[in-house]
Structures are given as C-alpha cells and as structure tokens.
Design a protein around this motif. Structure first.
Motif, PDB file in Angstrom:
ATOM      1  N   ARG A   1     -68.405  40.782 -27.382  1.00 28.49           N
ATOM      2  CA  ARG A   1     -68.674  39.526 -26.673  1.00 28.49           C
ATOM      3  C   ARG A   1     -69.167  39.783 -25.251  1.00 28.49           C
ATOM      4  O   ARG A   1     -69.971  39.028 -24.720  1.00 28.49           O
ATOM      5  N   MET A   2     -68.699  40.861 -24.653  1.00 27.87           N
ATOM      6  CA  MET A   2     -69.047  41.161 -23.263  1.00 27.87           C
ATOM      7  C   MET A   2     -70.432  41.792 -23.133  1.00 27.87           C
ATOM      8  O   MET A   2     -71.092  41.660 -22.091  1.00 27.87           O
ATOM      9  N   THR A   3     -70.926  42.452 -24.179  1.00 31.47           N
ATOM     10  CA  THR A   3     -72.154  43.241 -24.061  1.00 31.47           C
ATOM     11  C   THR A   3     -73.196  42.882 -25.121  1.00 31.47           C
ATOM     12  O   THR A   3     -73.703  43.760 -25.830  1.00 31.47           O
ATOM     13  N   PRO A   4     -73.605  41.617 -25.236  1.00 39.66           N
ATOM     14  CA  PRO A   4     -74.587  41.250 -26.270  1.00 39.66           C
ATOM     15  C   PRO A   4     -75.954  41.891 -26.040  1.00 39.66           C
ATOM     16  O   PRO A   4     -76.653  42.220 -27.001  1.00 39.66           O
TER      17      PRO A   4
ATOM     18  N   LEU B   1     -78.185  50.889 -19.377  1.00 38.72           N
ATOM     19  CA  LEU B   1     -78.155  50.668 -17.932  1.00 38.72           C
ATOM     20  C   LEU B   1     -79.475  50.165 -17.373  1.00 38.72           C
ATOM     21  O   LEU B   1     -80.556  50.444 -17.914  1.00 38.72           O
ATOM     22  N   THR B   2     -79.362  49.449 -16.271  1.00 43.37           N
ATOM     23  CA  THR B   2     -80.543  49.010 -15.523  1.00 43.37           C
ATOM     24  C   THR B   2     -80.614  49.663 -14.154  1.00 43.37           C
ATOM     25  O   THR B   2     -81.679  49.754 -13.564  1.00 43.37           O
ATOM     26  N   ARG B   3     -79.479  50.105 -13.626  1.00 47.38           N
ATOM     27  CA  ARG B   3     -79.479  50.755 -12.321  1.00 47.38           C
ATOM     28  C   ARG B   3     -78.201  51.581 -12.143  1.00 47.38           C
ATOM     29  O   ARG B   3     -77.215  51.381 -12.856  1.00 47.38           O
ATOM     30  N   ALA B   4     -78.280  52.490 -11.179  1.00 45.93           N
ATOM     31  CA  ALA B   4     -77.122  53.329 -10.854  1.00 45.93           C
ATOM     32  C   ALA B   4     -77.220  53.732  -9.389  1.00 45.93           C
ATOM     33  O   ALA B   4     -78.297  54.087  -8.897  1.00 45.93           O
ATOM     34  N   HIS B   5     -76.096  53.671  -8.708  1.00 47.48           N
ATOM     35  CA  HIS B   5     -76.077  54.095  -7.306  1.00 47.48           C
ATOM     36  C   HIS B   5     -74.654  54.489  -6.918  1.00 47.48           C
ATOM     37  O   HIS B   5     -73.696  53.753  -7.199  1.00 47.48           O
TER      38      HIS B   5
ATOM     39  N   TRP C   1     -71.262  53.755  -8.911  1.00 43.65           N
ATOM     40  CA  TRP C   1     -71.402  52.627  -9.826  1.00 43.65           C
ATOM     41  C   TRP C   1     -72.637  52.730 -10.706  1.00 43.65           C
ATOM     42  O   TRP C   1     -73.657  53.312 -10.319  1.00 43.65           O
ATOM     43  N   VAL C   2     -72.543  52.123 -11.915  1.00 45.40           N
ATOM     44  CA  VAL C   2     -73.703  51.873 -12.761  1.00 45.40           C
ATOM     45  C   VAL C   2     -73.645  50.406 -13.192  1.00 45.40           C
ATOM     46  O   VAL C   2     -72.575  49.784 -13.172  1.00 45.40           O
ATOM     47  N   GLU C   3     -74.798  49.848 -13.575  1.00 47.55           N
ATOM     48  CA  GLU C   3     -74.864  48.445 -14.013  1.00 47.55           C
ATOM     49  C   GLU C   3     -75.624  48.362 -15.318  1.00 47.55           C
ATOM     50  O   GLU C   3     -76.664  49.010 -15.489  1.00 47.55           O
ATOM     51  N   ASP C   4     -75.110  47.558 -16.269  1.00 47.52           N
ATOM     52  CA  ASP C   4     -75.759  47.470 -17.577  1.00 47.52           C
ATOM     53  C   ASP C   4     -76.655  46.245 -17.677  1.00 47.52           C
ATOM     54  O   ASP C   4     -76.759  45.433 -16.738  1.00 47.52           O
TER      55      ASP C   4
END
Length: 461
Positions: free
Chosen positions: A14-17, A48-52, A55-58
């Motif tokens: 549910r969190m990651t469609p 992922l869309t970015r990383a810094h 942290w990483v972001e999906d």
C-alpha cells in the motif's frame, strides 16, 4: 511468522504502489526484475529518484535513512560535495570514456601504495571486486604454477569462477558446497574451505594441501559472513603458513580498505599480504577496483621475452577513467587529511546505534545481538548487523550468523527489512554501515525504527 509477513507485505504494498508498478514492468524485460539479486527483495524493491547524504527518496515520495550506502562505498554519504567538486572541471573538459591512459591513475596508484607504507608494490586497476579477485587468483596460479585455492567459509569475493564455493550456508553441508551452476566441476574440486578465525584448522588444511595451494584469500574483516574481525593471531598464522609453503596470501580489502583508517586494515594489524584487493572507497563511489601486489607477482601480467605464458590481466575497457580516478583521489585525500576526525566519529556513532538497537529489542523481551563491534586491533567500527540468536551465545564465525539452527535468518533478512522500510530506514542483512553524513539525531531516529520493529515482532511472534 506467516501472519507477520502478511501484515508487513500488505502494508508495504500500500505504501509503495509506484515501485510495485515499475517492478512489474522490469520483470517483463529483466531477469527477476533487476540486475543485482540482493536489491530485489520481496515483494518488490523500492525505486529511487534521488539520494543525498544519509537519505534516499523513492518514486512514491518516501524518504529512507540509508545504511547500504552504495554497497558500503559511500563513506561520506550519497553525492558528497568534495567528489562533485573534484569531477566538475574534468566533466566540463569532456573527458569521459576515451580509451586512453589517464594521468590521474598514476596519482591514485601512488596514493594507495604510499598509504600502505611498503616498497616494491605494483598496481593495476580494474572496475569491480569480482574482476580484482579473479585476476589476483590468476596471478597467484601463474606465479606458483599451482591450481588449488584456499578460502574461508562464508567469505565473499564477488562472482569469481575460481571462488564460487563456500559462500552460502547449506543445512547439513555448512560452507562446503559450490554456489553456482555453469562452472566445471574441477573448479569446485580445487577450492578448499577453511574455518574463519580458526588457526588450528588452518594449520591442518595447510599440512594436507599446502604444497598444492596457489593462494589463500581472505577478508581480514569479513563482510557478508557477519561483520567479524580476524584475530591478530589468525592473520599471523596465515602469514607464517603461506610463507612456509610458498603460497600467495591475498587480503580482500574491498570492504575494509580505507574504512577503518586511511589505508588498508592490514596496516592496523601489521600483517602484510602478497596481494591486496581494494575497491568501493578508492573510487569515491565510482567503478574502481585495484590489485596491489609484490612486484615479482604483478609482473606476471607483463609481456616477457621468455617462453613463459603471461597472465592476461588487461584491466577492462572501462578501467582507469579520468573521472573515476579523480573521484578516487579526492576521496582518499579527504580521508587522509581528516583521518583523526572521520574514523572516531563514525565508529562512535555506530557504537551508539549498536547499543541502542540491542536495548530496543531487550526492552520488548527479545534477544538481538549486533556484530560489527570493534576489537583488539580495530577499536572502533562503523558497521553493524543485527542477529536474532535461537539461544544466547557469542557470534564468532559465519556459521553463527547464517546457520538457521543458531540464528533466525528469515527474521533478520526478510521481516526486519520490511519492518524498517515501513519506518523510513533501509538496511541490508539487518544493518549496514555509518557514513559521516549520518547525524546523532538520525542515529536516534534509527534506533526508534528498530524499537517499532521490536514491538511489531513481539505482537506477532
């Protein structure tokens, strides 16, 4: 356990469609939906869309504190400014892949050799730990004229065909089985397995096979095998035995190199191998690995006027890119200049995290033991792996970590993974490593995520 997994997977789906859709698309074209099995956890990985930094972001907009950090390559965190600044002028020049020699490789080779403080070493760069290990074994075989290789059970040296045995633990067989199809059975027969950190067993193996061994390869700090350090005694025995039987001693420092000091971990032990393998950090996050060895062994890959067949160690098309070499130089120079701050800082942060995680599970009545603690030689370590013992004991060998009769491997590898992702933390094998980007506040947040997982486990188990 089934109810726990059902709960975790439903909530995670549910969190990651967005990631689920991408994984379904990838599975139509790619084997198992990707290119590295460890990244393809069930029911699907995050994309992922970015990383810094830490942290990483999906693709679904969720952020995760990341302790995988580029397979442990990013000691300064994702996309550190010092690497970007070092690469910028060379990228502006358009010095991408040229197929020519790079001046920067000379500086990086010199830097690595100088860090070890030894004379008579030569370097050749390649692009991965697997290739480095493969070439090192070929050099050892060419130098000795022998074809048997000794490795540690639980040791991982990449997918080298000469070393794909004794990596995974098999019930009833331990680390004695081969790990891959597609290889001649003769390869498996010539790979001999010894027990990690067991000088007596090592002596017995050398007594039986010493005259047939070309090389003994081991990780002074074993990675996949459980984040465990070799004892100084064990490395000294390894060095004495390899010299007595004229066997090439290879230290795989792909993970440990420049991770505990601004050199190989061998410098802290004061035990020197014949060949060292470095990777990850020496490329500043880029695809760089190196084989560093005694001149008389490394010259086995040089052309010779004699009839002796040389080792065909050509490095690869993408070896020694100018930008890769510059990234590695920037990383190693920064580590050298800031050694007195970096290693104590990440070591102390990891110590806080290990203690906090163990306490979080203990408060819920569950036993969890971290590996990765420092020891007699390496006082501070930036690694941590969370293990769930079936009964309380001290973790000393890869068998302790991977034998399902000793540790709850499924709980660590699968359930803990999803439970932490649901709370904004990404780990591999129950843990990972600290970078300089991880703050004290983020470490505390991570401990709280483990505490949430502990409460969930107590509820379902």
């Amino acid at each position: 356990m089934k109810k726990l997994f059902r709960y975790l997977e439903e909530k995670y789906r549910r969190m990651t469609p967005g990631s689920a859709r991408l994984f379904a698309q990838a599975s139509s074209y790619m084997v198992r939906g990707g290119s590295h099995s460890l990244r393809l956890w069930k029911p699907h990985p995050v994309f992922l869309t970015r990383a810094h930094g830490s942290w990483v972001e999906d693709v679904d907009g969720h952020r995760y504190l990341d302790y995988w950090q580029g397979h442990y390559a990013n000691l300064l965190g994702h996309n550190p400014e010092i690497i970007k600044k070092a690469l910028e002028p060379y990228l502006q020049k358009g010095v991408f892949h040229t197929g020519f020699e790079s001046p920067a490789q000379i500086e990086l080779a010199e830097k690595i050799v100088a860090s070890l403080g030894l004379k008579g070493l030569k370097v050749r760069f390649t692009t991965s730990g697997t290739l480095a290990a493969t070439y090192a074994i070929m050099l050892a075989m060419g130098h000795t004229g022998r074809e048997y290789v000794l490795k540690v059970g639980g040791g991982w040296h990449g997918a080298s065909p000469y070393l794909l045995k004794g990596v995974k633990y098999h019930r009833g067989a331990g680390f004695r089985r081969p790990d891959s199809a597609g290889l001649p059975s003769d390869f498996h027969r010539r790979i001999i397995i010894t027990r990690f950190n067991d000088p007596q067993h090592l002596s017995e193996v050398f007594k039986k096979y010493g005259s047939r061994l070309a090389a003994f390869i081991l990780e002074p700090f074993i990675g996949v095998g459980g984040f465990l350090f070799c004892s100084k005694e064990y490395l000294k025995v390894a060095r004495e035995l390899t010299q007595r039987y004229d066997v090439v001693l290879i230290f795989d420092e792909i993970i440990s190199g420049f991770r505990f000091c601004s050199s190989g971990i061998q410098k802290l032990y004061g035990v020197w191998p014949d060949i060292s393998l470095f990777g990850k950090l020496i490329g500043g996050g880029q695809a760089v690995a190196a084989v560093v060895g005694r001149k008389e062994i490394m010259e086995g890959c040089e052309k010779s006027g004699t009839s002796r067949l040389r080792v065909h160690f050509e490095g690869g098309t993408f070896s020694s890119h100018e930008e890769y070499m510059r990234a590695g130089l920037a990383m190693l120079e920064y580590l050298t200049q800031n050694e007195d701050f970096i290693y104590p800082f990440i070591g102390q942060q990891a110590e806080r995290l290990r203690r906090g995680v163990e306490r979080a599970f203990q408060e819920e009545g569950l036993e969890a033991i971290c590996t990765g603690y420092g020891h007699e030689v390496v006082k501070e370590s930036s690694f941590f792996m969370v293990n769930f013992p079936r009964k309380k004991f001290r973790y000393e060998h890869p068998e302790d970590v991977w034998n399902p009769d000793r540790s709850n491997v499924v709980l660590r590898e699968d359930a803990l993974k999803l439970a932490l992702l649901l709370n904004g933390v990404h780990v591999v094998h129950g843990g990972g490593c600290l970078s300089t980007a991880h703050t004290t506040q983020e470490v505390e947040r991570t401990i709280q995520a483990y505490a949430e997982a502990a409460r969930l486990f107590r509820r379902f188990l």
